[in-house]
Design a protein around this motif. Structure first.
Motif, mmCIF file in Angstrom:
data_model
loop_
_atom_site.group_PDB
_atom_site.id
_atom_site.type_symbol
_atom_site.label_atom_id
_atom_site.label_comp_id
_atom_site.label_asym_id
_atom_site.label_seq_id
_atom_site.Cartn_x
_atom_site.Cartn_y
_atom_site.Cartn_z
ATOM 1 N N GLY A 1 0.758 3.969 -12.962
ATOM 2 C CA GLY A 1 -0.627 3.785 -13.381
ATOM 3 C C GLY A 1 -1.508 3.257 -12.272
ATOM 4 N N MET B 1 -2.253 6.119 -9.982
ATOM 5 C CA MET B 1 -3.111 7.136 -10.588
ATOM 6 C C MET B 1 -4.589 6.780 -10.534
ATOM 7 S SD MET B 1 -1.094 8.426 -13.972
ATOM 8 C CE MET B 1 -2.445 9.525 -14.409
ATOM 9 N N ARG B 2 -4.905 5.518 -10.382
ATOM 10 C CA ARG B 2 -6.319 5.142 -10.338
ATOM 11 C C ARG B 2 -7.054 5.751 -9.148
ATOM 12 N NH1 ARG B 2 -4.370 0.182 -12.575
ATOM 13 N NH2 ARG B 2 -4.251 -0.881 -10.563
ATOM 14 N N ARG C 1 -7.765 12.669 -12.402
ATOM 15 C CA ARG C 1 -6.897 12.819 -13.575
ATOM 16 C C ARG C 1 -6.691 14.277 -13.939
ATOM 17 N NH1 ARG C 1 -3.479 13.587 -16.403
ATOM 18 N NH2 ARG C 1 -2.857 12.572 -18.359
ATOM 19 N N ARG D 1 0.303 4.111 -22.877
ATOM 20 C CA ARG D 1 -1.074 4.337 -22.441
ATOM 21 C C ARG D 1 -1.660 3.098 -21.779
ATOM 22 N NH1 ARG D 1 -2.939 7.452 -28.010
ATOM 23 N NH2 ARG D 1 -2.510 9.590 -27.307
ATOM 24 N N GLN E 1 -4.148 4.891 -18.950
ATOM 25 C CA GLN E 1 -4.670 6.221 -19.244
ATOM 26 C C GLN E 1 -4.801 6.403 -20.753
ATOM 27 O OE1 GLN E 1 -5.634 8.403 -16.898
ATOM 28 N NE2 GLN E 1 -5.008 6.969 -15.293
#
Length: 336
Positions: free
Chosen positions: A68, A71-72, A76, A127, A132
């Motif tokens: 996570g 992924m920032r 996306r 999540r 996300q």
């Protein structure tokens, strides 16, 4: 207030041929720092990896947190994320260490739950850890008979009574794009592949360069039923990456002398064709028509770059023919 719908996930019409698993970065066999994890994910993105598979189990949430964080910095809509359901977490009782096998993982206690309620709780937790609002696919995790023992029948009943229907409802509503199920052993794969309603299997061990026992049973069932297969452990816990390594693992345990000897024999044939064993291990499963992707793990930027190079390497057809002649792979294994 009007609710804002989450972005719709994408089912990959052509699955990414190559992805990355994250169990190792949950500290399954050794401890890796946050810096190493961040560098590994950054190198994967730079190498073109867009498919990442994770799970709450990996480090009791650690791998999801680390993915996570990475992924920032990624678009996306260019990232395909798979995580798993079947385990729900809560804080460990004060003074107790609930991390089990995960070295320096997060100290949360696990509860197994394959019902709709359990899956909903697991998805909500994932999540939050990933940061996300949606994930792309969900995989039923570790519903293995040997693993669960006497609890297996109850877990399978929960799955068939409500859990599986819940996952398909999420798919129908556009919350996820595919339903998967993880397979660790040949016996479980053979028992479940003929009947369960899933889009794909994430197969960790039963079909690799060193073992094709699943070829004529569950892999054939997948072809017959149109179920995709993702190979989750193409290096078979490390044996097919470097069989000469000290303490080399196979199927999550120390490799036997017999399996090391077989891997070394395969490596010798690969060397005669100037092909790294790791390249052959990554590409062999992809030659099966049911297999859409391989997702090896990596614990350094160098490893992930090497994996990307090996999966793209040209391999002569004669290599596969020689392995068959030597009796090192199944003579009927698809090899292009």
């Amino acid at each position: 207030m009007t609710a804002i719908a989450p972005p719709a996930p994408r089912f990959p019409q052509g699955w990414p041929r190559f992805g990355m698993g994250t169990a190792s970065l949950g500290n399954i066999f050794a401890t890796y720092s946050e810096t190493v994890a961040a560098e590994t994910f950054a190198a994967a993105w730079q190498a073109g990896v867009r498919y990442f598979d994770t799970a709450p189990w990996y480090g009791h949430g650690l791998a999801e947190h680390r993915l996570g964080s990475a992924m920032r910095d990624w678009p996306r809509d260019q990232t395909f994320i798979s995580t798993k359901v079947g385990r729900v977490y809560e804080p460990a009782p004060r003074g107790q260490d609930a991390r089990v096998q995960w070295q320096n993982g997060l100290n949360f206690a696990v509860r197994y739950d394959y019902s709709a309620e359990g899956f909903a709780a697991s998805v909500a937790q994932s999540r939050l850890r990933l940061g996300q609002p949606v994930v792309d696919t969900l995989v039923i995790h570790d519903l293995d008979k040997d693993y669960h023992g006497t609890a297996f029948d109850g877990h399978m009943q929960a799955l068939t009574a409500s859990g599986l229907a819940y996952l398909h409802r999420l798919k129908a509503e556009g919350e996820i794009s595919a339903v998967g199920m993880g397979m660790n052993t040949l016996s479980d794969f053979a028992a479940i592949a003929p009947w369960i309603d899933v889009d794909f299997f994430l197969v960790a061990m039963p079909y690799t360069l060193v073992d094709q026992a699943a070829l004529h049973g569950p892999m054939a069932d997948c072809l017959r039923r149109g179920i995709k297969v993702v190979i989750g452990a193409p290096f078979a816990s490390g044996l097919l990456a470097d069989p000469s390594a000290s303490g080399v693992m196979y199927a999550y345990a120390p490799a036997s002398a017999e399996m090391i000897a077989k891997a070394l024999a395969i490596e010798a044939v690969c060397a005669r064709h100037d092909v790294p064993l790791a390249a052959a291990a990554l590409q062999f499963p992809l030659l099966h028509p049911a297999v859409v992707s391989v997702i090896p793990g990596a614990v350094s930027a160098a490893q992930v770059r090497q994996n990307a190079s090996n999966v793209a390497r040209q391999i002569p057809a004669d290599l596969w023919a020689d392995l068959k002649i030597q009796g090192l792979i199944d003579p009927l294994a698809p090899t292009g």
